[in-house]
Structures are given as C-alpha cells and as structure tokens.
Design an enzyme around this catalytic site. Structure first.
Site, PDB file in Angstrom:
ATOM      1  N   GLY A  10       0.830  -1.216   0.000  1.00 49.16           N
ATOM      2  CA  GLY A  10       0.000   0.000   0.000  1.00 49.16           C
ATOM      3  C   GLY A  10       0.855   1.253   0.000  1.00 49.16           C
ATOM      4  N   TYR A 141     -14.894  -1.985   7.456  1.00 47.08           N
ATOM      5  CA  TYR A 141     -13.479  -1.620   7.669  1.00 47.08           C
ATOM      6  C   TYR A 141     -13.120  -1.802   9.142  1.00 47.08           C
ATOM      7  CZ  TYR A 141      -9.579   1.757   8.290  1.00 47.08           C
ATOM      8  OH  TYR A 141      -8.397   2.369   8.627  1.00 47.08           O
TER       9      TYR A 141
HETATM   10  C1  AKB Z   1     -10.789   6.507   7.799  1.00 52.85           C
HETATM   11  O1  AKB Z   1     -11.358   7.610   7.942  1.00 52.85           O
HETATM   12  O2  AKB Z   1     -11.340   5.505   7.334  1.00 52.85           O
HETATM   13  C2  AKB Z   1      -9.365   6.395   8.275  1.00 52.85           C
HETATM   14  C3  AKB Z   1      -9.269   5.866   9.656  1.00 52.85           C
HETATM   15  C4  AKB Z   1      -9.650   6.708  10.806  1.00 52.85           C
HETATM   16  O3  AKB Z   1      -8.896   4.743   9.838  1.00 52.85           O
HETATM   17  N1  AKB Z   1      -8.718   7.669   8.173  1.00 52.85           N
END
Ligand code: AKB
Length: 315
Positions: A10, A141
C-alpha cells in the site's frame, strides 16, 4: 548492524508514500521495497507491483528480496469500504492472512499492521476512550481492523511472530491525499483554503474526532517498530492520538490565516460512521510502554500544513 530489508504494501497511499520516504532516509533507499497494485508515474525504485490477494507473488517477493520486515498498509478504508462490504472484507482480511503466513513461513523479524479508531463503535465510551474497552465497529473496515488486531495477537502468541500495531486516528498530511476515509475532510479543507476556494464539509460542525499530524504518525510508526520487543505489551493494537477537533474548530483555526475562507456543512452517509467513532483517545499505554510522544496540536499543524501547501503551489 545490517539494516533491515523492508517491504511496504500500500506504498502509494497517504501514509505509505510518506513512510517509504522516511524509511529510506533512515535505512537506505535500496533496503526499502515499496509495493502497491499499480506503479505511480513518479515511481522511485525499488518498487514492485503486488496485489495483496496474489499470495504467490507476495511470497516470491518476500523470499527473493530477503525481506526482514513488513509494513502492511494495503487496505480499503471506512467510507469506500461500505460501497462493497464483502470485497473490503476480502482485501483487508485475506491480505492480512497472506502477510501473516508469509511472515511466519519466511521467519520475518517484525511486521507492522495499522489498525484504526474504526474498531470503536456506538457503545464505546466516546471521551478519552480507554485502551481496553467495548469495540463493536459499525463499518466493515472497522470489523476487519478489529479482527485483524486479534489475529495479530494470535500469531504473536501462537507462532511468536513479532507483529506490532497502532490504532490510527484521522491522519492529516500535505503529501498524497487520502482516499475513501471518513476523516478525509480534515485534509481537503486545507487544500481548499490554500487554493482560495469554498469548502463543503461532509460532516456536521460539532463532530469531534481524534486526529494526528503525518509527521507524528510516521515517527510513531517507526518508533513502535524500533522499540525493544519487551516494551510492546499490547499485542492487539495501541491507541494513538495527537489531538481532537471538530470541523468548526479546524475551520476557525484556518480562518486565522485565511479570514475570507468559507465552509458550509452538508453531512452525508459518512456522518453516521463518524458518529459511531469516539471523540478523543486515551493513548497513555503507548506513551508509557514505548514512549509515544506526539509533537503537533491543531495550531502548530495548521501553520505547518499551510506553509507546505503554499510552498508546493509556489504562493
Ligand atoms: C478513515 O477515515 O477511514 C481512516 C481511519 C480513521 O482509519 N482515516
């Protein structure tokens, strides 16, 4: 002592591009192999194309290049991740498994895995969030980062793999722009101010989030990797923070430099993600265990961001 041979996945991203530059400065250019799924136009060698899901290619590079450390940054971030949840899970989790297995099999000395404040959720204490707390992430995520942290701890305990991790807050820098995050507004706002354009913020004015300036993030990342192994007591991931602010607060700070700068608010789907995250972070474990010490607050960061962005534009 022989310098480490480091693979960064990455490497084209917001953090990766800065991390590679600093690692090369510290350990020598030829010892840092940058990798990503595409080669940038302004590539600085050594660079290799690695799709993190291509396990065979990854293992070939690790073996042939005699890699001794891996910084595994390749991932899909919070906002973009919601557009294709299953693909995000696949890239973030299978990518990590490929790294963990390669690290185990090729006896890699150390691995870095970036986690995120996205592991926290609506039931997490929002102010001064403790190191060990409720973590019920609202995004795929965040789910992948939380699962990833636990897999890192598992590989550490089961296979004695030396893998280290921090939970990044929003990272603000003047280099490569971030892509697909919920905290990205806090980078874009500076570009708009310096370009003398208005800015429409996708979060509401009082949405406080933990943030960190890039220079602190890079130093912290390398510091945790350089710390003696017995100082790393948390083998999931360390809370990390530098400051906390709302869109209204960063707007006011920028207006000290650009009094005519105008910002309006139009919250979108990212508001719910930001609302599920915490406002501020207790990072005392990182401070006590391995000496984490950020230098920048909102005022100092704003001065530095504006200076660098102006310099780049020649204004
Ligand atoms: C996001 O906003 O997804 C990233 C994080 C806080 O991991 N910057």
């Amino acid at each position: 002592m022989k310098p480490p041979r480091i693979l960064v996945t990455g490497a084209n991203g917001q953090i990766g591009s800065e991390l590679v530059a600093e690692l090369r400065r510290r350990y020598g250019k030829s010892n840092i192999l940058a990798s990503d799924i595409f080669q940038p136009e302004d590539v600085i060698e050594p660079f290799g194309i690695i799709n993190i899901l291509d396990n065979e290619r990854l293992r070939q590079v690790v073996e042939q290049q005699e890699v001794t450390q891996i910084y595994h940054l390749a991932a899909i971030l919070s906002a973009k991740g919601e557009q294709n949840p299953l693909q995000t899970w696949e890239i973030n989790m299978q990518g990590l498994f490929n790294i963990l297995e390669a690290a185990k099999d090729f006896k890699i000395d150390k691995v870095f895995f970036p986690s995120s404040i996205a592991v926290f959720g609506n039931n997490t204490p929002a102010i001064n969030t403790p190191q060990h707390t409720v973590a019920e992430p609202a995004t795929v995520y965040g789910m992948s980062k939380l699962a990833g942290e636990n897999w890192c701890q598992y590989y550490n305990k089961k296979y004695d793999l030396d893998i280290r991790s921090v939970r990044y807050p929003g990272i603000i820098g003047h280099g490569q722009k971030p892509g697909g995050g919920t905290t990205d507004y806090a980078v874009e706002i500076y570009h708009k101010a310096v370009d003398k354009e208005d800015f429409e913020c996708f979060l509401s004015e009082n949405t406080a989030l933990p943030m960190l300036y890039m220079e602190d993030a890079i130093n912290g990342t390398i510091d945790i990797m350089e710390a003696p192994a017995d100082k790393i007591k948390v083998r999931t991931s360390y809370n990390l923070a530098g400051m906390s602010f709302t869109p209204a607060e960063v707007y006011a700070e920028i207006q000290k430099h650009y009094p005519d700068f105008k910002m309006t608010y139009k919250p979108d789907f990212r508001q719910a993600i930001a609302d599920s995250w915490t406002d501020s972070i207790d990072d005392s474990a990182a401070r006590n265990d391995w000496g984490w010490q950020p230098k920048y607050d909102l005022t100092k960061m704003t001065e530095d961001m504006i200076m660098h962005l102006k310099e780049k534009r020649g204004v």
